[in-house]
Design a protein around this motif. Structure first.
Motif, PDB file in Angstrom:
ATOM      1  N   GLU A 180       0.189  11.709  -1.266  1.00  0.00           N
ATOM      2  CA  GLU A 180       1.643  11.617  -1.376  1.00  0.00           C
ATOM      3  C   GLU A 180       2.259  12.951  -1.785  1.00  0.00           C
ATOM      4  O   GLU A 180       1.845  13.559  -2.779  1.00  0.00           O
ATOM      5  N   ILE A 231       0.949   9.080   5.164  1.00  0.00           N
ATOM      6  CA  ILE A 231       0.271   9.462   3.923  1.00  0.00           C
ATOM      7  C   ILE A 231      -1.011   8.656   3.789  1.00  0.00           C
ATOM      8  O   ILE A 231      -0.997   7.423   3.926  1.00  0.00           O
ATOM      9  N   GLU A 261      -1.636   7.218  -2.033  1.00  0.00           N
ATOM     10  CA  GLU A 261      -0.549   7.413  -2.984  1.00  0.00           C
ATOM     11  C   GLU A 261      -1.053   8.234  -4.171  1.00  0.00           C
ATOM     12  O   GLU A 261      -2.210   8.146  -4.551  1.00  0.00           O
ATOM     13  N   ASP A 262      -0.158   9.021  -4.760  1.00  0.00           N
ATOM     14  CA  ASP A 262      -0.516   9.888  -5.884  1.00  0.00           C
ATOM     15  C   ASP A 262      -0.259   9.141  -7.195  1.00  0.00           C
ATOM     16  O   ASP A 262       0.875   8.761  -7.481  1.00  0.00           O
ATOM     17  N   ILE A 287       7.304   9.259  -2.034  1.00  0.00           N
ATOM     18  CA  ILE A 287       7.556   8.306  -0.950  1.00  0.00           C
ATOM     19  C   ILE A 287       9.002   7.822  -1.004  1.00  0.00           C
ATOM     20  O   ILE A 287       9.686   7.745   0.025  1.00  0.00           O
ATOM     21  N   THR A 318       1.900   4.488   4.939  1.00  0.00           N
ATOM     22  CA  THR A 318       0.847   4.853   3.988  1.00  0.00           C
ATOM     23  C   THR A 318      -0.445   4.090   4.271  1.00  0.00           C
ATOM     24  O   THR A 318      -0.445   3.060   4.941  1.00  0.00           O
TER      25      THR A 318
END
Length: 369
Positions: A76, A101, A104-105, A115, A127
């Protein structure tokens, strides 16, 4: 949701991210591809902590062609001002129409904000494409952020009869040159290298990375457990100050003059020993993502029995050392086979005459019975 072109572009982004394996710590390894259909317009990867992120390199290469295109990013895009501006803002300014993506971070200052900002700007965001591969690439980063401790890899070398050294402690060399060269690359991807006073006293290791000229890497932090600050002899390699070194000891121990070139970290001892979970928390707070432990059977066994080992990097040499040799790990005595510690074999590879095995404990199978 994802077509063949999406998969191909994300696979390329992951390969690009891997190029930063030795240089991005404490940041994650990230790759980015800008494409329109099957055509690649730009690509890049995060090369070094503090430098431009992957999206910046890819957008620079794509130029105006990025407008209306799709960006494939393995993590992300950031949404905060750190040492570099937010990458989500850069993608918005470039006019991309879609961002794919992988993962997710979880970093608190990003965690969905990247996002959210992209979607608020009218950009389609998808994602989860090759999420597991992206998390595997950054398993240390995810471990530090989500679990509060680094990913710990235990490196071991043994004979066919499971011995790591002769009865007198002599261990150089069990494996051949190809295996020892391979270890250097695993060291290079580590944020820290961990050993104990006993190993330091017996082997006087350098615990540094030795790679061919021209291969860029960040020297890992050397971490030495020396509870009473009396194990390292003046003039030993671990006290030479050649690379950052942290000596962890018990509170109240006097720091000898010979330790002047290294940093000393006091921790409260538990039953005379450095508390390993607390140690890992301290290292995580210092931005350590991956630790490679290279130690004797006592520390190796303590880490494993405490459930702190995430993977084993095991080199097996085709030779015998006899039953008087030192064991691989010192683990609690088992009286029932049901209490054994099962492992999952991820990879096996021949290196010269030796074999390298990469194994991971099965979930719930590490805690001492």
């Amino acid at each position: 949701m994802f077509d063949a072109a999406d998969h191909a572009h994300m696979a390329l982004a992951l390969r690009l991210a891997e190029r930063g394996a030795f240089t991005t710590s404490p940041n994650p390894r990230v790759g980015c591809v800008i494409a329109r259909g099957g055509e690649i317009l730009g690509s890049g990867w995060h090369q070094r902590a503090g430098g431009p992120h992957a999206e910046v390199f890819a957008l620079r290469e794509a130029g105006e062609a990025a407008r209306g295109a799709c960006a494939y990013v393995t993590l992300e895009p950031c949404a905060h001002h750190g040492r570099t501006p937010p990458c989500a803002d850069a993608l918005i300014a470039a006019g991309v129409a879609r961002v794919v993506i992988a993962a997710e971070d979880p970093f608190p200052q990003v965690a969905g904000r990247g996002i959210g900002n992209l979607r608020a700007a009218g950009i389609q965001v998808d994602t989860g494409l090759q999420r597991e591969a992206a998390r595997e690439l950054n398993r240390g980063f995810f471990s530090r952020i989500e679990r509060g401790r680094p990913w710990l890899r235990l490196k071991l070398a043994q004979s066919l009869d499971g011995r790591t050294a002769l009865h007198n402690g002599q261990s150089q060399w069990i494996t051949g040159a190809a295996a020892r060269e391979d270890v250097q690359r695993w060291r290079a991807r580590s944020s820290a290298l961990l050993t104990a006073a006993g190993t330091a006293r017996a082997d006087d290791p350098r615990l540094t990375v030795r790679l061919p000229a021209g291969v860029d890497f960040q020297p890992p932090l050397r971490v030495v457990l020396d509870a009473r600050l009396d194990a390292l002899a003046p003039g030993c390699h671990l006290l030479d100050g050649s690379v950052p070194t942290l000596v962890v000891h018990g509170e109240g121990a006097a720091v000898p003059a010979a330790y002047a070139a290294v940093e000393c970290l006091p921790l409260p001892l538990e039953q005379g020993r450095i508390p390993l979970p607390r140690l890992l928390q301290e290292l995580a707070a210092r931005g350590v993502n991956e630790i490679q432990a290279e130690a004797g059977p006592a520390l190796a066994g303590s880490l494993y029995a405490a459930g702190l080992v995430d993977e084993l990097l095991l080199y097996v040499a085709p030779l015998l050392l006899g039953d008087a040799g030192l064991p691989l790990l010192r683990l609690p005595l088992l009286s029932d086979m049901a209490a054994r510690w099962p492992l999952r074999l991820l990879e096996q590879r021949q290196l010269g005459e030796d074999w390298r095995l990469l194994l991971r404990p099965l979930p719930g199978a590490q805690a001492a019975p």
